[in-house]
Motif scaffolding. Structure first.
Motif, PDB file in Angstrom:
ATOM      1  N   ASP A  15       0.898  -1.701  -0.079  1.00  0.00           N
ATOM      2  CA  ASP A  15       0.009   0.144  -0.614  1.00  0.00           C
ATOM      3  C   ASP A  15       0.994   1.221   0.127  1.00  0.00           C
ATOM      4  O   ASP A  15       0.013   2.254  -0.539  1.00  0.00           O
ATOM      5  N   ALA A  16       1.653   1.085   0.919  1.00  0.00           N
ATOM      6  CA  ALA A  16       2.680   2.337   0.289  1.00  0.00           C
ATOM      7  C   ALA A  16       3.792   2.456  -0.661  1.00  0.00           C
ATOM      8  O   ALA A  16       3.719   3.647  -0.922  1.00  0.00           O
ATOM      9  N   ALA A  17       3.689   2.252  -1.280  1.00  0.00           N
ATOM     10  CA  ALA A  17       4.287   1.856  -2.658  1.00  0.00           C
ATOM     11  C   ALA A  17       3.139   2.462  -3.917  1.00  0.00           C
ATOM     12  O   ALA A  17       3.384   1.928  -4.808  1.00  0.00           O
ATOM     13  N   ASP A  18       2.064   1.791  -3.655  1.00  0.00           N
ATOM     14  CA  ASP A  18       0.858   1.974  -4.568  1.00  0.00           C
ATOM     15  C   ASP A  18       0.778   3.113  -4.936  1.00  0.00           C
ATOM     16  O   ASP A  18      -0.261   4.592  -4.206  1.00  0.00           O
ATOM     17  N   ALA A  19       1.176   3.660  -5.841  1.00  0.00           N
ATOM     18  CA  ALA A  19       0.851   5.412  -6.936  1.00  0.00           C
ATOM     19  C   ALA A  19      -0.825   5.175  -6.722  1.00  0.00           C
ATOM     20  O   ALA A  19      -0.265   6.255  -6.866  1.00  0.00           O
ATOM     21  N   LEU A  20      -1.543   3.838  -7.355  1.00  0.00           N
ATOM     22  CA  LEU A  20      -3.009   4.464  -7.226  1.00  0.00           C
ATOM     23  C   LEU A  20      -3.629   4.951  -6.086  1.00  0.00           C
ATOM     24  O   LEU A  20      -5.410   4.392  -6.212  1.00  0.00           O
ATOM     25  N   ALA A  21      -3.240   4.521  -4.821  1.00  0.00           N
ATOM     26  CA  ALA A  21      -4.232   4.536  -3.790  1.00  0.00           C
ATOM     27  C   ALA A  21      -4.662   5.719  -3.332  1.00  0.00           C
ATOM     28  O   ALA A  21      -5.509   5.495  -2.813  1.00  0.00           O
ATOM     29  N   PRO A  22      -4.279   6.687  -3.901  1.00  0.00           N
ATOM     30  CA  PRO A  22      -5.775   8.308  -3.883  1.00  0.00           C
ATOM     31  C   PRO A  22      -6.570   8.032  -4.520  1.00  0.00           C
ATOM     32  O   PRO A  22      -7.957   8.877  -4.022  1.00  0.00           O
ATOM     33  N   PHE A  23      -6.463   7.145  -4.785  1.00  0.00           N
ATOM     34  CA  PHE A  23      -7.812   6.817  -5.563  1.00  0.00           C
ATOM     35  C   PHE A  23      -9.070   6.076  -4.825  1.00  0.00           C
ATOM     36  O   PHE A  23     -10.055   6.558  -5.533  1.00  0.00           O
ATOM     37  N   ARG A  24      -8.394   5.731  -3.760  1.00  0.00           N
ATOM     38  CA  ARG A  24      -9.600   5.410  -3.445  1.00  0.00           C
ATOM     39  C   ARG A  24     -10.365   6.090  -2.444  1.00  0.00           C
ATOM     40  O   ARG A  24     -11.999   5.687  -2.369  1.00  0.00           O
ATOM     41  N   ASP A  25      -9.969   7.277  -2.462  1.00  0.00           N
ATOM     42  CA  ASP A  25     -10.736   8.066  -1.063  1.00  0.00           C
ATOM     43  C   ASP A  25     -12.298   8.942  -2.125  1.00  0.00           C
ATOM     44  O   ASP A  25     -12.923   8.964  -2.003  1.00  0.00           O
ATOM     45  N   GLU A  26     -11.560   8.372  -3.055  1.00  0.00           N
ATOM     46  CA  GLU A  26     -12.857   9.138  -4.254  1.00  0.00           C
ATOM     47  C   GLU A  26     -14.054   8.353  -4.197  1.00  0.00           C
ATOM     48  O   GLU A  26     -15.622   8.345  -4.809  1.00  0.00           O
ATOM     49  N   PHE A  27     -13.892   7.066  -3.907  1.00  0.00           N
ATOM     50  CA  PHE A  27     -15.292   5.821  -3.773  1.00  0.00           C
ATOM     51  C   PHE A  27     -15.988   6.433  -2.616  1.00  0.00           C
ATOM     52  O   PHE A  27     -15.628   6.344  -1.580  1.00  0.00           O
ATOM     53  N   VAL A  28     -17.209   5.609  -2.497  1.00  0.00           N
ATOM     54  CA  VAL A  28     -18.398   6.376  -1.790  1.00  0.00           C
ATOM     55  C   VAL A  28     -17.527   4.004  -1.029  1.00  0.00           C
ATOM     56  O   VAL A  28     -18.560   3.280  -1.616  1.00  0.00           O
ATOM     57  N   ALA A  29     -17.610   4.234   0.473  1.00  0.00           N
ATOM     58  CA  ALA A  29     -17.371   3.067   1.401  1.00  0.00           C
ATOM     59  C   ALA A  29     -17.675   3.215   2.484  1.00  0.00           C
ATOM     60  O   ALA A  29     -18.486   3.807   2.942  1.00  0.00           O
ATOM     61  N   ASP A  30     -18.559   1.987   2.779  1.00  0.00           N
ATOM     62  CA  ASP A  30     -19.316   1.791   3.958  1.00  0.00           C
ATOM     63  C   ASP A  30     -18.371   1.061   5.381  1.00  0.00           C
ATOM     64  O   ASP A  30     -17.617   0.034   4.611  1.00  0.00           O
ATOM     65  N   PRO A  31     -18.250   1.836   5.485  1.00  0.00           N
ATOM     66  CA  PRO A  31     -17.201   1.908   7.211  1.00  0.00           C
ATOM     67  C   PRO A  31     -17.364   0.013   7.404  1.00  0.00           C
ATOM     68  O   PRO A  31     -16.746  -0.402   8.518  1.00  0.00           O
ATOM     69  N   GLY A  32     -18.333  -0.042   6.902  1.00  0.00           N
ATOM     70  CA  GLY A  32     -19.464  -1.905   8.268  1.00  0.00           C
ATOM     71  C   GLY A  32     -18.677  -3.063   7.292  1.00  0.00           C
ATOM     72  O   GLY A  32     -18.648  -4.390   7.960  1.00  0.00           O
ATOM     73  N   VAL A  33     -18.069  -2.451   6.031  1.00  0.00           N
ATOM     74  CA  VAL A  33     -17.607  -3.387   5.304  1.00  0.00           C
ATOM     75  C   VAL A  33     -16.413  -3.284   5.544  1.00  0.00           C
ATOM     76  O   VAL A  33     -14.946  -2.647   4.740  1.00  0.00           O
ATOM     77  N   ARG A  34     -15.455  -4.892   5.906  1.00  0.00           N
ATOM     78  CA  ARG A  34     -14.521  -5.145   6.601  1.00  0.00           C
ATOM     79  C   ARG A  34     -12.962  -5.178   4.655  1.00  0.00           C
ATOM     80  O   ARG A  34     -12.185  -4.360   4.378  1.00  0.00           O
ATOM     81  N   ALA A  35     -14.043  -5.925   4.182  1.00  0.00           N
ATOM     82  CA  ALA A  35     -12.975  -5.926   2.636  1.00  0.00           C
ATOM     83  C   ALA A  35     -13.904  -6.439   1.865  1.00  0.00           C
ATOM     84  O   ALA A  35     -15.528  -7.664   2.001  1.00  0.00           O
TER      85      ALA A  35
END
Length: 406
Positions: A15-35
């Motif tokens: 994750d620390a080396a993932d250049a695409l990691a910032p894109f995850r913040d653009e999605f709607v994520a349910d905090p109740g879903v672990r994976a």
């Protein structure tokens, strides 16, 4: 360190080396879903899609029927061109957004067999997605054709030698999936298409499980026809419309069977007889879903920013992490790999075999880890690259291991 701690530490490094990691913040994520391991069935929505839908409602209310003349009439082709350019390797004028995957497959299968008169067989692999197989069987009955089944292993897919053997001068159409829905097997589209063409057959590729995850070059590979959905890796939402690709040189001779007014040369002439539109628009039938096209536009914007090569690289890394964990941290749990081990032969998901798979998936869902069950005995781990972290994969696999141990 425990196995689970080791997996989490490896995930943190990735994750620390993932250049695409910032894109995850653009999605709607349910905090109740672990994976979320079902991105290959239904992608997550975007936060900005609310704004896009609100803008469409404003346009609808403000422009009313004028909206068709001003922008909506050409939307199926415009959005199709974007899908083609960003994900399919298709030049403009060859992709259109229309009906559901099932309806578009029906149209193109029927049109293809009609375009090869004198040939009386359709070839398809015996583990293709049920819709594809069901349609081939029903169309064969309608048209008096024979289905030639290509036997494939449940952890693989069709190989060149099989196509050479089973596709002959009697074959009108070969229908295959770019990525197998069950195993994740990634087909060699270029080679299999060429072999079918050598026998004079047309080829239709189902790209539902690859579009937006695996770079595709339909023009360069010489593909005739393709159909794909937009609610998986293109994040179009439940029931989002599908798209069809028809090679430019094939369009003039193709006559699709559901001849609605939107595919006519002049829809508003209200003519006495049907005359097909001159280009890809002839694949349309009824009024297209303008509302249904909106969410996927945000994913197309994201893919344009990220680039398909980077998306594919992360997809390979994510699925590779699952395979590595199977060999390491998950060893001894009775799991087997039901997908190709070679990443160049594997799409964006991995299926793990287990004798108690259905119950394991049910227990995982109760713990907010969401894989898919695919009979017989498959735990399908679908990993959408732009919305999935390596830490999420590590956590989800740890929960699945606990569910197996009981």
């Amino acid at each position: 360190m425990t196995d689970r701690t080791t997996l989490a530490a490896r995930a943190a490094e990735l994750d620390a080396a993932d250049a695409l990691a910032p894109f995850r913040d653009e999605f709607v994520a349910d905090p109740g879903v672990r994976a979320y391991f079902d991105g290959n069935s239904l992608g997550r929505p975007f936060a900005v899609t609310k704004e896009r839908m609100a803008a469409l409602l404003d346009a609808w209310g403000g422009r009313l029927i004028r909206g068709w003349d001003e922008q909506w009439m050409v939307a199926p082709e415009q959005v199709g061109d974007r899908i083609g350019a960003l994900t399919l390797g298709a030049a403009p004028g060859q992709v259109v957004v229309g009906d559901s995957t099932t309806v578009l497959l029906y149209k193109l299968i029927r049109a293809a067999v009609a375009a090869r008169p004198g040939r009386d067989e359709i070839a398809i692999d015996d583990d293709d997605f049920p819709t594809d197989r069901f349609l081939v069987e029903s169309i064969a009955r309608e048209c008096g054709l024979t289905v030639r089944w290509i036997p494939v292993p449940r952890d693989g897919g069709p190989e060149p030698a099989q196509i050479q053997e089973l596709v002959t001068e009697r074959t009108a159409l070969l229908l295959l999936s770019h990525v197998s829905y069950r195993s994740g097997h990634l087909a060699d589209v270029e080679t299999l298409t060429r072999l079918a063409h050598d026998a004079g057959a047309l080829v239709l590729w189902d790209v539902c499980h690859s579009v937006g995850s695996v770079p595709t070059e339909l023009d360069r590979w010489g593909v005739d026809l393709a159909v794909g959905c937009t609610y998986k890796y293109l994040n179009g939402g439940p029931g989002a419309p599908a798209f069809a690709y028809v090679r430019a040189g094939l369009q003039p001779e193709l006559r699709q069977p559901i001849t609605g007014w939107m595919g006519a040369a002049d829809p508003f002439a209200m003519g006495e007889h049907y005359e097909p539109a001159p280009g890809i628009r002839r694949v349309l039938s009824g009024t297209p879903s303008i509302l249904g096209m909106q969410p996927m536009l945000d994913m197309l914007d994201l893919i344009e920013r990220a680039g398909m090569p980077a998306v594919r690289a992360k997809s390979v890394a994510l699925t590779g992490m699952v395979v590595d964990a199977l060999d390491g941290e998950l060893a001894g749990l009775g799991l087997t790999l039901a997908s190709p081990r070679d990443p160049s032969r594997r799409g964006g998901h991995v299926t793990l075999g287990h004798p108690d798979a259905q119950a394991v998936v049910a227990r995982a869902w109760q713990r907010d880890v969401l894989p898919d069950y695919r009979a017989p005995g498959g735990i399908r781990i679908g990993l959408s690259p732009l919305s999935t972290s390596f830490a999420e994969v590590a956590d989800g696999l740890g929960v699945i291991a606990e569910c197996i141990r009981g």
